[in-house]
Scaffold this motif. Structure first.
Motif, PDB file in Angstrom:
ATOM      1  N   GLU A  59       0.840  -1.197   0.000  1.00  0.00           N
ATOM      2  CA  GLU A  59       0.000   0.000   0.000  1.00  0.00           C
ATOM      3  C   GLU A  59       0.877   1.250   0.000  1.00  0.00           C
ATOM      4  OE1 GLU A  59      -2.589  -0.091   3.383  1.00  0.00           O
ATOM      5  OE2 GLU A  59      -3.277   1.982   3.104  1.00  0.00           O
ATOM      6  N   ASN A  60       0.471   2.252  -0.783  1.00  0.00           N
ATOM      7  CA  ASN A  60       1.195   3.515  -0.746  1.00  0.00           C
ATOM      8  C   ASN A  60       1.016   4.153   0.634  1.00  0.00           C
ATOM      9  OD1 ASN A  60       2.535   5.892  -1.749  1.00  0.00           O
ATOM     10  ND2 ASN A  60       0.508   6.856  -1.832  1.00  0.00           N
ATOM     11  N   PHE A  61       2.101   4.545   1.263  1.00  0.00           N
ATOM     12  CA  PHE A  61       2.011   5.250   2.558  1.00  0.00           C
ATOM     13  C   PHE A  61       1.853   6.715   2.207  1.00  0.00           C
ATOM     14  CE2 PHE A  61       3.610   4.364   7.117  1.00  0.00           C
ATOM     15  CZ  PHE A  61       2.851   5.403   7.637  1.00  0.00           C
ATOM     16  N   ASN A  62       0.665   7.227   2.404  1.00  0.00           N
ATOM     17  CA  ASN A  62       0.410   8.614   2.038  1.00  0.00           C
ATOM     18  C   ASN A  62       1.386   9.533   2.780  1.00  0.00           C
ATOM     19  OD1 ASN A  62      -1.199  11.249   2.934  1.00  0.00           O
ATOM     20  ND2 ASN A  62      -1.779  10.629   0.877  1.00  0.00           N
ATOM     21  N   PRO A  63       2.031  10.479   2.072  1.00  0.00           N
ATOM     22  CA  PRO A  63       3.043  11.331   2.710  1.00  0.00           C
ATOM     23  C   PRO A  63       2.531  12.090   3.936  1.00  0.00           C
ATOM     24  CG  PRO A  63       3.203  11.535   0.341  1.00  0.00           C
ATOM     25  CD  PRO A  63       1.986  10.694   0.612  1.00  0.00           C
ATOM     26  N   MET A  64       1.268  12.541   3.866  1.00  0.00           N
ATOM     27  CA  MET A  64       0.708  13.260   5.023  1.00  0.00           C
ATOM     28  C   MET A  64       0.547  12.315   6.216  1.00  0.00           C
ATOM     29  SD  MET A  64      -0.395  16.059   6.217  1.00  0.00           S
ATOM     30  CE  MET A  64      -0.781  17.124   4.842  1.00  0.00           C
ATOM     31  N   ALA A  65       0.103  11.089   5.938  1.00  0.00           N
ATOM     32  CA  ALA A  65      -0.027  10.094   7.010  1.00  0.00           C
ATOM     33  C   ALA A  65       1.354   9.796   7.598  1.00  0.00           C
ATOM     34  CB  ALA A  65      -0.671   8.822   6.458  1.00  0.00           C
ATOM     35  N   GLU A  66       2.338   9.683   6.723  1.00  0.00           N
ATOM     36  CA  GLU A  66       3.714   9.412   7.178  1.00  0.00           C
ATOM     37  C   GLU A  66       4.198  10.540   8.093  1.00  0.00           C
ATOM     38  OE1 GLU A  66       6.866   7.895   4.313  1.00  0.00           O
ATOM     39  OE2 GLU A  66       7.620   9.910   4.696  1.00  0.00           O
ATOM     40  N   LEU A  67       3.907  11.757   7.669  1.00  0.00           N
ATOM     41  CA  LEU A  67       4.329  12.921   8.466  1.00  0.00           C
ATOM     42  C   LEU A  67       3.685  12.909   9.853  1.00  0.00           C
ATOM     43  CD1 LEU A  67       5.687  15.790   8.537  1.00  0.00           C
ATOM     44  CD2 LEU A  67       3.493  16.681   7.730  1.00  0.00           C
ATOM     45  N   LEU A  68       2.389  12.604   9.883  1.00  0.00           N
ATOM     46  CA  LEU A  68       1.670  12.642  11.163  1.00  0.00           C
ATOM     47  C   LEU A  68       2.123  11.516  12.092  1.00  0.00           C
ATOM     48  CD1 LEU A  68      -1.856  13.623   9.819  1.00  0.00           C
ATOM     49  CD2 LEU A  68      -0.288  15.071  11.095  1.00  0.00           C
ATOM     50  N   VAL A  69       2.401  10.352  11.534  1.00  0.00           N
ATOM     51  CA  VAL A  69       2.889   9.248  12.381  1.00  0.00           C
ATOM     52  C   VAL A  69       4.283   9.604  12.920  1.00  0.00           C
ATOM     53  CG1 VAL A  69       3.484   6.788  12.484  1.00  0.00           C
ATOM     54  CG2 VAL A  69       1.493   7.523  11.164  1.00  0.00           C
ATOM     55  N   MET A  70       5.087  10.241  12.086  1.00  0.00           N
ATOM     56  CA  MET A  70       6.425  10.656  12.516  1.00  0.00           C
ATOM     57  C   MET A  70       6.306  11.603  13.723  1.00  0.00           C
ATOM     58  SD  MET A  70       9.273   9.621  11.206  1.00  0.00           S
ATOM     59  CE  MET A  70       9.409   9.231   9.473  1.00  0.00           C
ATOM     60  N   PHE A  71       5.381  12.561  13.624  1.00  0.00           N
ATOM     61  CA  PHE A  71       5.217  13.504  14.738  1.00  0.00           C
ATOM     62  C   PHE A  71       4.510  12.877  15.943  1.00  0.00           C
ATOM     63  CE2 PHE A  71       6.483  17.197  12.121  1.00  0.00           C
ATOM     64  CZ  PHE A  71       7.271  17.859  13.060  1.00  0.00           C
ATOM     65  N   ALA A  72       3.673  11.883  15.700  1.00  0.00           N
ATOM     66  CA  ALA A  72       3.047  11.181  16.831  1.00  0.00           C
ATOM     67  C   ALA A  72       4.147  10.481  17.642  1.00  0.00           C
ATOM     68  CB  ALA A  72       2.024  10.171  16.325  1.00  0.00           C
ATOM     69  N   ALA A  73       5.053   9.808  16.924  1.00  0.00           N
ATOM     70  CA  ALA A  73       6.174   9.125  17.601  1.00  0.00           C
ATOM     71  C   ALA A  73       7.020  10.156  18.352  1.00  0.00           C
ATOM     72  CB  ALA A  73       7.019   8.373  16.574  1.00  0.00           C
ATOM     73  N   ARG A  74       7.223  11.310  17.711  1.00  0.00           N
ATOM     74  CA  ARG A  74       8.057  12.358  18.325  1.00  0.00           C
ATOM     75  C   ARG A  74       7.412  12.912  19.593  1.00  0.00           C
ATOM     76  NH1 ARG A  74       9.743  15.315  13.850  1.00  0.00           N
ATOM     77  NH2 ARG A  74      11.255  13.623  13.858  1.00  0.00           N
ATOM     78  N   ALA A  75       6.097  13.118  19.565  1.00  0.00           N
ATOM     79  CA  ALA A  75       5.411  13.656  20.747  1.00  0.00           C
ATOM     80  C   ALA A  75       5.613  12.715  21.931  1.00  0.00           C
ATOM     81  CB  ALA A  75       3.921  13.841  20.451  1.00  0.00           C
ATOM     82  N   GLN A  76       5.444  11.414  21.660  1.00  0.00           N
ATOM     83  CA  GLN A  76       5.605  10.415  22.717  1.00  0.00           C
ATOM     84  C   GLN A  76       7.039  10.414  23.259  1.00  0.00           C
ATOM     85  OE1 GLN A  76       3.250   8.782  24.042  1.00  0.00           O
ATOM     86  NE2 GLN A  76       4.351   7.238  25.250  1.00  0.00           N
ATOM     87  N   HIS A  77       7.977  10.416  22.357  1.00  0.00           N
ATOM     88  CA  HIS A  77       9.398  10.336  22.721  1.00  0.00           C
ATOM     89  C   HIS A  77       9.852  11.597  23.451  1.00  0.00           C
ATOM     90  CE1 HIS A  77      13.779  10.078  21.097  1.00  0.00           C
ATOM     91  NE2 HIS A  77      13.682   9.404  22.218  1.00  0.00           N
ATOM     92  N   LEU A  78       9.448  12.737  22.914  1.00  0.00           N
ATOM     93  CA  LEU A  78       9.893  14.011  23.492  1.00  0.00           C
ATOM     94  C   LEU A  78       9.373  14.171  24.921  1.00  0.00           C
ATOM     95  CD1 LEU A  78      11.311  16.748  22.911  1.00  0.00           C
ATOM     96  CD2 LEU A  78       9.103  17.619  22.160  1.00  0.00           C
ATOM     97  N   HIS A  79       8.051  13.901  25.086  1.00  0.00           N
ATOM     98  CA  HIS A  79       7.448  14.184  26.391  1.00  0.00           C
ATOM     99  C   HIS A  79       7.712  13.081  27.420  1.00  0.00           C
ATOM    100  CE1 HIS A  79       5.836  17.915  24.978  1.00  0.00           C
ATOM    101  NE2 HIS A  79       5.461  17.299  23.867  1.00  0.00           N
TER     102      HIS A  79
END
Ligand code: TMP
Length: 207
Positions: A59-79
């Motif tokens: 399945e194509n990983f939609n770039p916007m979805a990829e971006l949001l998952v990247m930031f979701a991971a970052r929010a968890q990691h950062l905080h």
């Protein structure tokens, strides 16, 4: 006293892992309490999101979805990991951070840079790395090294043009904010690379 937040960036096959291990050992030798972590990932939940991001799929990983998952991971990691460590006075040495999002999702995938800046503000609320080592290498050489390691993930399977844009993105960001970045020529032999890194670390621990 708060710890410093140091990130290490670069495109595929640049020798990040080897040099991060070197930086960590160097800091420990100076009795600096440092933790080593990575993005995407760095907590059990964020590592699950990393798996989702890196897995090859039909399945194509939609770039916007990829971006949001990247930031979701970052929010968890950062905080959950980065900010508590810095508050405790530990230094955080992080393998990639938001510069990678600008380089890969912005320049690589072609998403609007303004949109990434908005998500950065929302998630990070003003938190940025104190210093960023950018390891720079000719894209073709880096890819050869990455391919020699074997199994390629979803990003490593991208075409060379993608990585040319990623490198261009990093170089543009370095030019915009030269005080934060330490650019290392990773095309040199390892001894020369680590000599340059040590010289920069000497300056960093004095700040
Ligand atoms: P790694 O190979 O350095 O461990 O990183 C995993 C991949 O994730 C790498 O190909 C770069 C990519 N990546 C992004 O596309 N955006 C990001 O924000 C981060 C942190 C990594």
């Amino acid at each position: 006293m708060k710890g410093k937040f140091i990130t290490v960036e670069g495109s595929e096959g640049v020798g990040k892992s080897t040099n991060i291990a070197f930086i960590k050992a160097w800091l420990k030798q100076k009795n600096i309490d440092v933790i080593h972590t990575r993005e995407p990932g760095g907590t059990p939940l964020a590592e699950e999101l990393r798996y989702v991001l890196l897995k090859n799929r039909e399945e194509n990983f939609n770039p916007m979805a990829e971006l949001l998952v990247m930031f979701a991971a970052r929010a968890q990691h950062l905080h959950e990991v980065i900010l508590p460590a810095i508050e405790r006075g530990q230094w955080v040495l992080c393998d990639r951070f938001t510069d990678a999002t600008f380089a890969y999702q912005g320049f690589g995938r072609g998403l609007e840079l303004n949109l990434i800046t908005e998500l950065e503000s929302l998630v990070q609320q003003g938190v940025h790395p104190d210093k960023t080592f950018y390891l720079d290498i000719d894209v073709a050489i880096g890819l050869q090294r990455a391919q020699a390691r074997g199994d390629l993930d979803r990003f490593e399977n991208e075409k060379i043009e993608f990585f040319e844009r990623v490198r261009q993105g990093y170089l543009e960001r370095v030019a915009q904010e030269p005080d934060r970045y330490i650019v290392i020529d990773a095309g040199q032999g390892l001894a020369d690379v680590q000599h340059d890194i040590s010289a920069q670390l000497e300056r960093l621990v004095r700040i």
